[in-house]
Design a protein around this motif. Structure first.
Motif, PDB file in Angstrom:
ATOM      1  N   LYS A   1       0.828  -1.210   0.000  1.00  0.00           N
ATOM      2  CA  LYS A   1       0.000   0.000   0.000  1.00  0.00           C
ATOM      3  C   LYS A   1       0.859   1.255   0.000  1.00  0.00           C
ATOM      4  CE  LYS A   1      -3.544   2.330   2.783  1.00  0.00           C
ATOM      5  NZ  LYS A   1      -4.352   2.244   4.030  1.00  0.00           N
ATOM      6  N   ASP A   2       1.872   1.291   0.830  1.00  0.00           N
ATOM      7  CA  ASP A   2       2.757   2.444   0.936  1.00  0.00           C
ATOM      8  C   ASP A   2       4.125   2.086   0.381  1.00  0.00           C
ATOM      9  OD1 ASP A   2       0.776   3.966   2.284  1.00  0.00           O
ATOM     10  OD2 ASP A   2       1.312   2.957   4.162  1.00  0.00           O
ATOM     11  N   ASP A   3       4.589   2.884  -0.571  1.00  0.00           N
ATOM     12  CA  ASP A   3       5.860   2.593  -1.221  1.00  0.00           C
ATOM     13  C   ASP A   3       7.037   2.709  -0.261  1.00  0.00           C
ATOM     14  OD1 ASP A   3       4.594   2.122  -3.572  1.00  0.00           O
ATOM     15  OD2 ASP A   3       5.339   3.910  -4.618  1.00  0.00           O
ATOM     16  N   LEU A   4       7.995   1.807  -0.449  1.00  0.00           N
ATOM     17  CA  LEU A   4       9.272   1.876   0.251  1.00  0.00           C
ATOM     18  C   LEU A   4      10.273   2.619  -0.626  1.00  0.00           C
ATOM     19  CD1 LEU A   4       9.483  -1.876   1.366  1.00  0.00           C
ATOM     20  CD2 LEU A   4       8.755   0.060   2.780  1.00  0.00           C
ATOM     21  N   THR A   5      11.224   3.297   0.005  1.00  0.00           N
ATOM     22  CA  THR A   5      12.262   4.012  -0.728  1.00  0.00           C
ATOM     23  C   THR A   5      13.630   3.553  -0.241  1.00  0.00           C
ATOM     24  OG1 THR A   5      12.477   5.835   0.849  1.00  0.00           O
ATOM     25  CG2 THR A   5      10.725   6.015  -0.818  1.00  0.00           C
ATOM     26  N   ARG A   6      14.678   4.058  -0.883  1.00  0.00           N
ATOM     27  CA  ARG A   6      16.023   3.697  -0.469  1.00  0.00           C
ATOM     28  C   ARG A   6      16.285   4.121   0.978  1.00  0.00           C
ATOM     29  NH1 ARG A   6      19.977   2.282  -4.471  1.00  0.00           N
ATOM     30  NH2 ARG A   6      21.500   2.290  -2.778  1.00  0.00           N
ATOM     31  N   GLU A   7      15.634   5.198   1.410  1.00  0.00           N
ATOM     32  CA  GLU A   7      15.816   5.663   2.784  1.00  0.00           C
ATOM     33  C   GLU A   7      15.279   4.668   3.808  1.00  0.00           C
ATOM     34  OE1 GLU A   7      14.760   7.748   0.270  1.00  0.00           O
ATOM     35  OE2 GLU A   7      16.843   8.460   0.191  1.00  0.00           O
ATOM     36  N   ASP A   8      14.353   3.810   3.383  1.00  0.00           N
ATOM     37  CA  ASP A   8      13.786   2.809   4.297  1.00  0.00           C
ATOM     38  C   ASP A   8      14.703   1.599   4.474  1.00  0.00           C
ATOM     39  OD1 ASP A   8      11.213   3.995   4.907  1.00  0.00           O
ATOM     40  OD2 ASP A   8      10.698   3.633   2.800  1.00  0.00           O
ATOM     41  N   VAL A   9      15.687   1.450   3.603  1.00  0.00           N
ATOM     42  CA  VAL A   9      16.546   0.264   3.622  1.00  0.00           C
ATOM     43  C   VAL A   9      17.528   0.362   4.784  1.00  0.00           C
ATOM     44  CG1 VAL A   9      18.256  -1.089   2.362  1.00  0.00           C
ATOM     45  CG2 VAL A   9      16.301  -0.077   1.141  1.00  0.00           C
ATOM     46  N   ILE A  10      17.430  -0.584   5.707  1.00  0.00           N
ATOM     47  CA  ILE A  10      18.352  -0.647   6.849  1.00  0.00           C
ATOM     48  C   ILE A  10      19.654  -1.329   6.445  1.00  0.00           C
ATOM     49  CG2 ILE A  10      18.711  -1.636   9.149  1.00  0.00           C
ATOM     50  CD1 ILE A  10      15.674  -1.442   9.554  1.00  0.00           C
ATOM     51  N   GLY A  11      19.532  -2.468   5.784  1.00  0.00           N
ATOM     52  CA  GLY A  11      20.704  -3.242   5.405  1.00  0.00           C
ATOM     53  C   GLY A  11      20.463  -4.029   4.135  1.00  0.00           C
ATOM     54  N   VAL A  12      21.535  -4.574   3.591  1.00  0.00           N
ATOM     55  CA  VAL A  12      21.498  -5.356   2.356  1.00  0.00           C
ATOM     56  C   VAL A  12      22.466  -6.519   2.508  1.00  0.00           C
ATOM     57  CG1 VAL A  12      21.843  -5.334  -0.146  1.00  0.00           C
ATOM     58  CG2 VAL A  12      21.050  -3.247   1.011  1.00  0.00           C
ATOM     59  N   TYR A  13      22.072  -7.700   2.046  1.00  0.00           N
ATOM     60  CA  TYR A  13      23.052  -8.790   1.962  1.00  0.00           C
ATOM     61  C   TYR A  13      22.883  -9.531   0.650  1.00  0.00           C
ATOM     62  CZ  TYR A  13      19.370 -12.015   3.749  1.00  0.00           C
ATOM     63  OH  TYR A  13      18.224 -12.758   3.944  1.00  0.00           O
ATOM     64  N   SER A  14      23.967 -10.137   0.198  1.00  0.00           N
ATOM     65  CA  SER A  14      24.010 -10.770  -1.121  1.00  0.00           C
ATOM     66  C   SER A  14      24.649 -12.145  -1.014  1.00  0.00           C
ATOM     67  CB  SER A  14      24.844  -9.925  -2.096  1.00  0.00           C
ATOM     68  OG  SER A  14      24.511  -8.560  -2.004  1.00  0.00           O
ATOM     69  N   GLY A  15      24.166 -13.064  -1.817  1.00  0.00           N
ATOM     70  CA  GLY A  15      24.738 -14.405  -1.827  1.00  0.00           C
ATOM     71  C   GLY A  15      24.653 -15.025  -3.201  1.00  0.00           C
ATOM     72  N   LEU A  16      25.309 -16.161  -3.376  1.00  0.00           N
ATOM     73  CA  LEU A  16      25.339 -16.862  -4.658  1.00  0.00           C
ATOM     74  C   LEU A  16      24.709 -18.239  -4.518  1.00  0.00           C
ATOM     75  CD1 LEU A  16      28.951 -15.990  -5.849  1.00  0.00           C
ATOM     76  CD2 LEU A  16      26.803 -14.922  -6.568  1.00  0.00           C
ATOM     77  N   ARG A  17      23.733 -18.510  -5.363  1.00  0.00           N
ATOM     78  CA  ARG A  17      23.164 -19.857  -5.413  1.00  0.00           C
ATOM     79  C   ARG A  17      24.024 -20.709  -6.337  1.00  0.00           C
ATOM     80  NH1 ARG A  17      19.093 -16.429  -6.802  1.00  0.00           N
ATOM     81  NH2 ARG A  17      17.496 -15.988  -5.239  1.00  0.00           N
ATOM     82  N   PRO A  18      24.420 -21.905  -5.899  1.00  0.00           N
ATOM     83  CA  PRO A  18      25.140 -22.805  -6.799  1.00  0.00           C
ATOM     84  C   PRO A  18      24.146 -23.548  -7.692  1.00  0.00           C
ATOM     85  CG  PRO A  18      25.046 -23.731  -4.589  1.00  0.00           C
ATOM     86  CD  PRO A  18      24.333 -22.419  -4.534  1.00  0.00           C
ATOM     87  N   LEU A  19      24.175 -23.263  -8.977  1.00  0.00           N
ATOM     88  CA  LEU A  19      23.251 -23.885  -9.921  1.00  0.00           C
ATOM     89  C   LEU A  19      23.972 -25.029 -10.626  1.00  0.00           C
ATOM     90  CD1 LEU A  19      21.570 -20.704 -11.455  1.00  0.00           C
ATOM     91  CD2 LEU A  19      20.842 -22.082  -9.488  1.00  0.00           C
ATOM     92  N   LEU A  20      23.496 -26.232 -10.401  1.00  0.00           N
ATOM     93  CA  LEU A  20      24.133 -27.420 -10.952  1.00  0.00           C
ATOM     94  C   LEU A  20      23.817 -27.561 -12.435  1.00  0.00           C
ATOM     95  CD1 LEU A  20      25.796 -29.939 -10.209  1.00  0.00           C
ATOM     96  CD2 LEU A  20      23.650 -31.101  -9.730  1.00  0.00           C
ATOM     97  N   GLN A  21      24.854 -27.756 -13.225  1.00  0.00           N
ATOM     98  CA  GLN A  21      24.718 -27.971 -14.658  1.00  0.00           C
ATOM     99  C   GLN A  21      24.836 -29.461 -14.963  1.00  0.00           C
ATOM    100  OE1 GLN A  21      24.016 -25.071 -16.594  1.00  0.00           O
ATOM    101  NE2 GLN A  21      23.751 -24.578 -14.427  1.00  0.00           N
TER     102      GLN A  21
END
Length: 580
Positions: free
Chosen positions: A337-357
């Motif tokens: 209902k109410d948009d979030l903005t970059r100012e609302d972002v407390i933290g960020v984390y990133s990871g890699l999924r291992p995709l089996l070929q």
């Protein structure tokens, strides 16, 4: 030595574990050496150790420092796999999820409710509703349900349950249950469970080469990253659980055959709980054109993600770009209902999924076991690799790879992990019944007591014992009051933390739970753990400066627009001081 003493990953205990690894000689080899301390490696070590085998587990960095600490923190059946008609995988994941909730890890895995909004009244209710109904039926066949049945929500009820949804876009919803966990803590508890069953485990220990007798792998040469010492660890069977680093390790072993694993980046953001109104412990799931979007309640914030994009940079340098963050915000705002903005972002984390070929050349049916989403393969005689799969089915994957590895050298030793709980489960329910007493005795409110029980289970008694010895340890951290000083001390005394970053990012989650990413709490935490780890003032200062540099690099990356740029920023700031 008691089971409790064996399971404690103490600073002095690490030296003893390394000594036991060194003692694994050609004439006295381990039964199994596991390479890789993510959920697959930790699960394999636990599985093998509970079979009564002699086991070693080594990890280059900290436990769960890669993919296994950067997930959506869900133990779920994989509702979206029903769309792919992969009924066997979903059924397996649901069985494993329920086993964790009800028996093996009730202190680490708990039910969570999701709302799946409808945007097309008839089509979505029929299509999504039938899929979730099948999902529920599959949870009810042959066993007691671990979570409640789903239910349909009309428009008015949907907004009562999740008032933060955009009522003009959503015409109704479906409510169903899955489960959540703290991924890094789960892996660390698996490692402690393996140690409890006499496995020798050591983080910050790198495999620099594999030992061969002819073509057969008979162990590995490893380097203790803290001392620089290299030594050999001999083993009858070696298991590679390297995730996105699988191919790098296969090449190190000189394998002609092997598994091919590609990396896919997924990022998550965190937002304060009061930004999205909802009934407690209720999240959102919806589909995007590329992935699934989760808005997940977690403690005092929301975890929102994820993305699914190819990553071709060094796996060590994964990070979120500004475009990644905007993508997540855009798709969250499409349902809120109410948009979030970059100012609302407390933290960020990133990871890699291992995709089996598909399995690489050199394999044959006799040396490979493919099981739905994961594959076990003999990449060299004596060296088995596992890749693929999902967090929820880690136990099945561990059972498969250990079965595969020891089928000739140790026949007749079945897996026992369906019945043996993860450490902290035994006695957990009794503590839950006494939680009011625990709260009154130590001055904790119900929220803190529940939080502590979910982090430690029955091991909470060990944390409280520290407070009984020193009442000042019941004080919350000044800049991170979600955590007690005792928890920081316990992270080093029992949970294997070796560096400041281990405490800030994996024993706690301050790198995305606070707006400053844990920087303000770094001094207090470093002061608490320095005496435990034998740091002098110079070492403590280096640890703090290193962590600040890590956060600065991540923040700089979040202002970039390409993976190459963000990787270049991350590469400038290794998590551990080089001098250490």
């Amino acid at each position: 030595m008691s089971d409790q003493q064996r399971s404690a990953l103490t600073p002095a205990g690490r030296a003893e574990h390394l000594s036991r690894l060194r003692a694994a000689t050609a004439s006295n080899p381990l039964d199994v050496l596991v390479v890789g301390g993510g959920v697959n490696g930790a699960g394999a070590a636990f599985d093998a150790a509970t079979r009564g085998l002699s086991v070693g587990l080594v990890e280059t960095h900290d436990w769960a420092s890669g993919t296994s600490s950067r997930s959506s923190k869900l133990m779920h059946g994989g509702l979206r796999y029903l769309q792919m008609l992969d009924f066997a995988l979903v059924a397996e994941a649901l069985r494993e999820r329920d086993l964790l909730i009800e028996h093996t890890a009730p202190h680490l895995v708990r039910p969570i409710k999701f709302v799946f909004p409808f945007f097309k009244k008839v089509v979505d209710r029929a299509f999504i509703g039938s899929g979730v109904a099948l999902y529920d039926v599959m949870q009810s066949v042959g066993r007691r349900r671990a979570v409640p049945f789903h239910r349909h929500l009309l428009h008015k009820k949907m907004l009562e349950v999740f008032p933060g949804l955009d009522g003009e876009k959503s015409v109704g919803a479906l409510e169903y249950y899955d489960a959540q966990m703290d991924d890094a803590r789960f892996v660390m508890m698996l490692v402690r469970s393996a140690a409890q069953h006499d496995a020798a485990v050591a983080n910050y220990t790198t495999v620099v080469g594999y030992l061969h007798e002819g073509r057969t792998v008979v162990g590995a040469r490893v380097r203790d990253e803290e001392s620089g010492e290299e030594f050999e660890v001999h083993a009858r069977e070696t298991i590679l659980a390297g995730g996105v680093w699988t191919q790098e390790q296969q090449e190190l072993a000189g394998a002609d055959a092997g598994l091919e694993v590609l990396a896919s980046k997924g990022i998550h953001i965190t937002v304060a709980r009061d930004r999205i109104p909802a009934v407690p412990d209720t999240g959102i799931i919806t589909q995007t054109e590329k992935s699934v979007l989760f808005i997940i309640p977690w403690d005092e914030y929301w975890v929102i993600g994820t993305t699914d994009t190819p990553w071709t940079q060094d796996p060590r340098d994964v990070g979120a770009t500004g475009e990644d963050i905007e993508y997540v915000l855009e798709h969250a705002n499409a349902v809120l209902k109410d948009d979030l903005t970059r100012e609302d972002v407390i933290g960020v984390y990133s990871g890699l999924r291992p995709l089996l070929q598909p399995v690489k050349k050199g394999s044959d049916k006799g040396s490979t076991k493919v099981s739905r989403e994961h594959t076990v393969m003999e990449v060299e005689p004596g060296l088995s690799a596992i890749a693929g799969g999902k967090f929820t089915t880690y136990r099945v994957m561990a059972e498969d790879v250990v079965d595969f590895a020891i089928k000739d050298s140790q026949p007749g030793r079945p897996s026992l992990t369906r019945s043996i709980p993860v450490i902290g489960a035994q006695g957990y329910q009794a503590l839950v019944q006494d939680k009011a007493v625990i709260g009154r005795r130590h001055g904790f409110d119900e929220i803190r007591t529940d939080r502590l029980l979910f982090r430690y289970g029955a091991l909470l008694q060990d944390v409280l014992a520290l407070i009984d010895e020193d009442a000042s340890l019941a004080t919350p951290l000044e800049h991170a009051p979600r955590y007690l000083r005792a928890e920081v001390l316990y992270a080093v005394r029992a949970e294997g933390a070796r560096h400041l970053v281990d405490v800030l990012q994996r024993r706690t989650r301050l790198d995305y739970e606070t707006r400053d990413r844990g920087v303000a709490a770094a001094d207090e935490i470093a002061a608490l753990i320095a005496p435990e780890l034998g740091w002098d003032d110079a070492t403590r200062t280096r640890e703090i400066e290193t962590y600040r540099a890590v956060i600065e690099a991540r923040l700089a990356g979040e202002a970039t627009t390409s993976d190459a740029e963000v990787a270049a920023r991350i590469a400038t700031a290794p998590e551990v001081p080089a001098e250490n």
